[in-house]
Write a protein that holds these residues in place. Structure first.
Motif, PDB file in Angstrom:
ATOM      1  N   SER A  50       0.827  -1.208   0.000  1.00 53.12           N
ATOM      2  CA  SER A  50       0.000   0.000   0.000  1.00 53.12           C
ATOM      3  C   SER A  50       0.866   1.265   0.000  1.00 53.12           C
ATOM      4  O   SER A  50       0.450   2.302  -0.509  1.00 53.12           O
ATOM      5  N   ARG A  51       2.065   1.185   0.561  1.00 55.48           N
ATOM      6  CA  ARG A  51       2.996   2.319   0.536  1.00 55.48           C
ATOM      7  C   ARG A  51       4.381   1.848   0.927  1.00 55.48           C
ATOM      8  O   ARG A  51       4.541   0.823   1.590  1.00 55.48           O
ATOM      9  N   ILE A  52       5.380   2.616   0.526  1.00 59.26           N
ATOM     10  CA  ILE A  52       6.772   2.312   0.867  1.00 59.26           C
ATOM     11  C   ILE A  52       7.430   3.581   1.385  1.00 59.26           C
ATOM     12  O   ILE A  52       7.297   4.649   0.794  1.00 59.26           O
ATOM     13  N   ALA A  55      13.128   5.690   3.254  1.00 62.18           N
ATOM     14  CA  ALA A  55      13.978   6.491   4.144  1.00 62.18           C
ATOM     15  C   ALA A  55      13.931   5.974   5.578  1.00 62.18           C
ATOM     16  O   ALA A  55      14.936   6.015   6.297  1.00 62.18           O
ATOM     17  N   ASN A  56      12.771   5.466   5.999  1.00 65.33           N
ATOM     18  CA  ASN A  56      12.613   4.972   7.373  1.00 65.33           C
ATOM     19  C   ASN A  56      12.561   3.448   7.460  1.00 65.33           C
ATOM     20  O   ASN A  56      12.328   2.901   8.540  1.00 65.33           O
ATOM     21  N   GLY A  57      12.746   2.775   6.324  1.00 63.81           N
ATOM     22  CA  GLY A  57      12.750   1.312   6.330  1.00 63.81           C
ATOM     23  C   GLY A  57      11.413   0.720   6.720  1.00 63.81           C
ATOM     24  O   GLY A  57      11.354  -0.231   7.498  1.00 63.81           O
ATOM     25  N   LYS A  58      10.332   1.276   6.170  1.00 66.98           N
ATOM     26  CA  LYS A  58       8.980   0.796   6.501  1.00 66.98           C
ATOM     27  C   LYS A  58       8.210   0.504   5.220  1.00 66.98           C
ATOM     28  O   LYS A  58       8.463   1.093   4.171  1.00 66.98           O
ATOM     29  N   ILE A  59       7.239  -0.404   5.357  1.00 62.93           N
ATOM     30  CA  ILE A  59       6.401  -0.767   4.226  1.00 62.93           C
ATOM     31  C   ILE A  59       4.981  -1.032   4.710  1.00 62.93           C
ATOM     32  O   ILE A  59       4.782  -1.660   5.749  1.00 62.93           O
ATOM     33  N   GLY A  60       4.016  -0.498   3.988  1.00 72.08           N
ATOM     34  CA  GLY A  60       2.612  -0.767   4.270  1.00 72.08           C
ATOM     35  C   GLY A  60       2.143  -1.908   3.386  1.00 72.08           C
ATOM     36  O   GLY A  60       2.415  -1.911   2.179  1.00 72.08           O
ATOM     37  N   ILE A  61       1.465  -2.883   3.975  1.00 69.39           N
ATOM     38  CA  ILE A  61       0.997  -4.037   3.215  1.00 69.39           C
ATOM     39  C   ILE A  61      -0.437  -4.374   3.621  1.00 69.39           C
ATOM     40  O   ILE A  61      -0.741  -4.488   4.806  1.00 69.39           O
ATOM     41  N   GLU A  64      -3.117 -10.922   3.841  1.00 69.19           N
ATOM     42  CA  GLU A  64      -3.986 -12.001   4.280  1.00 69.19           C
ATOM     43  C   GLU A  64      -3.638 -12.330   5.731  1.00 69.19           C
ATOM     44  O   GLU A  64      -2.777 -11.684   6.330  1.00 69.19           O
ATOM     45  N   THR A  65      -4.245 -13.358   6.282  1.00 72.66           N
ATOM     46  CA  THR A  65      -3.928 -13.800   7.641  1.00 72.66           C
ATOM     47  C   THR A  65      -2.444 -14.160   7.731  1.00 72.66           C
ATOM     48  O   THR A  65      -1.925 -14.888   6.886  1.00 72.66           O
ATOM     49  N   ILE A  66      -1.778 -13.638   8.754  1.00 74.60           N
ATOM     50  CA  ILE A  66      -0.373 -13.986   9.002  1.00 74.60           C
ATOM     51  C   ILE A  66      -0.400 -15.068  10.077  1.00 74.60           C
ATOM     52  O   ILE A  66      -0.521 -14.783  11.271  1.00 74.60           O
ATOM     53  N   SER A  67      -0.321 -16.321   9.632  1.00 79.47           N
ATOM     54  CA  SER A  67      -0.532 -17.453  10.537  1.00 79.47           C
ATOM     55  C   SER A  67       0.511 -17.545  11.646  1.00 79.47           C
ATOM     56  O   SER A  67       0.161 -17.846  12.787  1.00 79.47           O
ATOM     57  N   ASN A  68       1.772 -17.267  11.351  1.00 82.83           N
ATOM     58  CA  ASN A  68       2.789 -17.394  12.400  1.00 82.83           C
ATOM     59  C   ASN A  68       2.684 -16.302  13.467  1.00 82.83           C
ATOM     60  O   ASN A  68       3.251 -16.428  14.543  1.00 82.83           O
ATOM     61  N   LEU A  69       1.924 -15.238  13.183  1.00 82.85           N
ATOM     62  CA  LEU A  69       1.705 -14.172  14.177  1.00 82.85           C
ATOM     63  C   LEU A  69       0.265 -14.180  14.701  1.00 82.85           C
ATOM     64  O   LEU A  69      -0.097 -13.323  15.511  1.00 82.85           O
ATOM     65  N   MET A  71      -2.403 -13.258  13.185  1.00 81.22           N
ATOM     66  CA  MET A  71      -2.920 -11.927  12.864  1.00 81.22           C
ATOM     67  C   MET A  71      -3.927 -12.033  11.721  1.00 81.22           C
ATOM     68  O   MET A  71      -3.635 -12.620  10.683  1.00 81.22           O
ATOM     69  N   PRO A  72      -5.109 -11.442  11.910  1.00 79.59           N
ATOM     70  CA  PRO A  72      -6.120 -11.486  10.846  1.00 79.59           C
ATOM     71  C   PRO A  72      -5.739 -10.576   9.680  1.00 79.59           C
ATOM     72  O   PRO A  72      -4.844  -9.737   9.805  1.00 79.59           O
ATOM     73  N   PRO A  73      -6.430 -10.719   8.556  1.00 85.33           N
ATOM     74  CA  PRO A  73      -6.158  -9.848   7.414  1.00 85.33           C
ATOM     75  C   PRO A  73      -6.387  -8.383   7.779  1.00 85.33           C
ATOM     76  O   PRO A  73      -7.337  -8.061   8.499  1.00 85.33           O
ATOM     77  N   MET A  74      -5.523  -7.517   7.300  1.00 88.20           N
ATOM     78  CA  MET A  74      -5.650  -6.072   7.543  1.00 88.20           C
ATOM     79  C   MET A  74      -4.596  -5.348   6.716  1.00 88.20           C
ATOM     80  O   MET A  74      -3.777  -5.966   6.064  1.00 88.20           O
ATOM     81  N   THR A  75      -4.611  -4.047   6.792  1.00 86.51           N
ATOM     82  CA  THR A  75      -3.561  -3.231   6.183  1.00 86.51           C
ATOM     83  C   THR A  75      -2.778  -2.600   7.317  1.00 86.51           C
ATOM     84  O   THR A  75      -3.366  -2.012   8.229  1.00 86.51           O
TER      85      THR A  75
END
Length: 114
Positions: A50-52, A55-61, A64-69, A71-75
């Motif tokens: 969704s964004r990069i 400069a700060n080493g961050k990424i918006g994504i 889907e569900t992140i099974s190892n964490l 975590m449900p789907p989200m941005t």
């Protein structure tokens, strides 16, 4: 050498050989288990950038569900373990990534375009 001494010598040799083989086999099993655990820990999740913020080493994504964490789907915005991984990526790109909780901070440790 009489038969009793020969029989005892052979039995002791066989027992020693069997123990050595069992120890060697156990070492291989443990090594394979470690490799399998590493593969399980590298769970890839699909998402769309969704964004990069290079400069700060961050990424918006949007993911889907992140099974190892668990975590449900989200941005959401993640830190990136190696900002060099962001090169060539742009908003809207579909990706597969692996994220971990590193010291309370959700961090993408591996990312690849789909």
């Amino acid at each position: 050498m009489n038969y009793k001494t020969l029989a005892i010598t052979l039995l002791l040799s066989l027992a020693t050989y069997s123990q050595a083989q069992a120890a060697n086999h156990q070492g291989h099993d443990m090594s394979q288990m470690g490799e399998m655990k590493g593969m399980q820990e590298m769970t890839m999740t699909r998402g769309v950038i969704s964004r990069i913020d290079e400069a700060n080493g961050k990424i918006g994504i949007k993911h889907e569900t992140i099974s190892n964490l668990n975590m449900p789907p989200m941005t959401m915005v993640f830190s990136v373990a190696d900002p060099a991984q962001l090169k060539g990526l742009k908003a809207g790109d579909p990706v597969s990534f692996h994220a971990e909780n590193q010291g309370g901070q959700l961090t993408v440790t591996h990312i690849q375009p789909q």
